[in-house]
Design an enzyme around this catalytic site. Structure first.
Site, mmCIF file in Angstrom:
data_model
loop_
_atom_site.group_PDB
_atom_site.id
_atom_site.type_symbol
_atom_site.label_atom_id
_atom_site.label_comp_id
_atom_site.label_asym_id
_atom_site.label_seq_id
_atom_site.Cartn_x
_atom_site.Cartn_y
_atom_site.Cartn_z
ATOM 1 N N GLU A 189 0.844 -1.194 0.000
ATOM 2 C CA GLU A 189 0.000 0.000 0.000
ATOM 3 C C GLU A 189 0.881 1.246 0.000
ATOM 4 O O GLU A 189 1.928 1.289 0.620
ATOM 5 C CB GLU A 189 -0.872 -0.008 1.254
ATOM 6 C CG GLU A 189 -1.770 1.201 1.430
ATOM 7 C CD GLU A 189 -2.520 1.183 2.755
ATOM 8 O OE1 GLU A 189 -3.576 1.826 2.828
ATOM 9 O OE2 GLU A 189 -2.049 0.534 3.712
ATOM 10 N N LYS A 191 -9.635 2.549 -2.181
ATOM 11 C CA LYS A 191 -9.830 1.955 -0.857
ATOM 12 C C LYS A 191 -11.195 2.327 -0.283
ATOM 13 O O LYS A 191 -11.524 3.506 -0.130
ATOM 14 C CB LYS A 191 -8.717 2.430 0.077
ATOM 15 C CG LYS A 191 -8.676 1.752 1.436
ATOM 16 C CD LYS A 191 -7.476 2.262 2.231
ATOM 17 C CE LYS A 191 -7.285 1.572 3.552
ATOM 18 N NZ LYS A 191 -6.101 2.113 4.287
ATOM 19 N N CYS A 229 -5.452 -2.929 2.743
ATOM 20 C CA CYS A 229 -5.179 -2.805 4.175
ATOM 21 C C CYS A 229 -6.419 -2.896 5.078
ATOM 22 O O CYS A 229 -6.906 -3.983 5.343
ATOM 23 C CB CYS A 229 -4.399 -1.514 4.415
ATOM 24 S SG CYS A 229 -3.409 -1.531 5.947
#
Length: 257
Positions: free
Chosen positions: A44, A109, A143
């Site tokens: 990331e 995300k 994540c």
């Protein structure tokens, strides 16, 4: 249709808010990448580290990194994926790119990390992305998405779930457990690619990049700076799902904003 997929995971330290230095670092790290690799996975925010000050990054750096990924994909004839800080029309995104020599897919995300203030500075994504690549259906996530199983639920019958991350040492047990859980509940391969080292604000990252098969068996694990290699077998997915039809019994639901 390919029966296997050769993947390389780059577990590396990152230079804080220095995109060009990180691109050079990664280019050097993968000079001796095995020629059979189909997909290279990066962590990331691999050009900056997990910065909550995206205004410190020149707006053009997103496009520069995307161009660099395209050039790399073409030169090595593979796909490359990871997330970066991306400025689009004045809004910041933690955006994952999946770059093939002739195609680019994106995923923003969905679950921005409120504990670090990510939700205050980055715009959350609204849609999953499913990528068809060499006979494998791939779902890339980022994540903090790992903590939310509804978002990753395998309603698309994907074969591979990927998480790119900056996951700190203080909560690494959750990373280890949840990666395995996501593999088991979705009956898919699950890959987590984490960074390593200490960032500028003092957070330590221990790696723990890993690969689990559709039964939750650990295929790969690393806690040091290195390139890890794994070959995924499509037959494993087909055989497991044919024998254990758990996905057919999953609850039906619709996500709402």
């Amino acid at each position: 249709m390919s029966k296997s997929l050769n993947i390389a995971l780059l577990q590396t330290e990152l230079f804080w808010e220095q995109p060009e230095k990180n691109r050079i670092h990664i280019s050097n790290a993968i000079k001796e990448l095995r020629p059979e690799v189909d997909l290279l996975l990066l962590p990331e925010m691999f050009t900056t580290g997990f910065t909550m000050s995206p205004e410190n990054i020149d707006a053009i750096e997103g496009s520069r990194t995307l161009d660099w990924m395209r050039e790399l994909a073409t030169a090595k004839q593979l796909a490359i994926s990871g997330s970066i800080v991306f400025n689009e029309k004045g809004k910041y995104y933690n955006r994952l790119f999946f770059v093939e020599p002739s195609k680019v897919s994106i995923y923003d995300k969905r679950h921005t990390f409120t504990l670090a203030g990510e939700s205050d500075v980055y715009t959350a994504g609204k849609a999953k992305t499913i990528i068809d690549f060499k006979g494998f259906k791939i779902c890339p996530l980022i994540c903090y998405d790992l903590r939310f199983p509804v978002w990753s639920r395998n309603v698309e019958h994907y074969d591979l779930l990927i998480y790119v991350a900056n996951w700190p040492k203080t909560r690494i047990n959750a990373w280890d457990v949840l990666l395995k859980a996501r593999a088991i509940e979705n009956m898919s391969y699950c890959i987590g690619v984490n960074r390593i080292g200490i960032d500028k604000i003092g957070h330590e990252y221990p790696g723990h990049s890993a690969v689990y098969d559709a039964l939750g068996k650990e295929v790969l694990f690393s806690n040091k700076p290195e390139i890890c290699y794994v070959t995924l077998d499509k037959k494993h997915i087909k055989t497991t799902r044919r024998k254990l039809k758990f996905l057919e019994d999953q609850d039906k639901f619709n996500l709402e904003e």
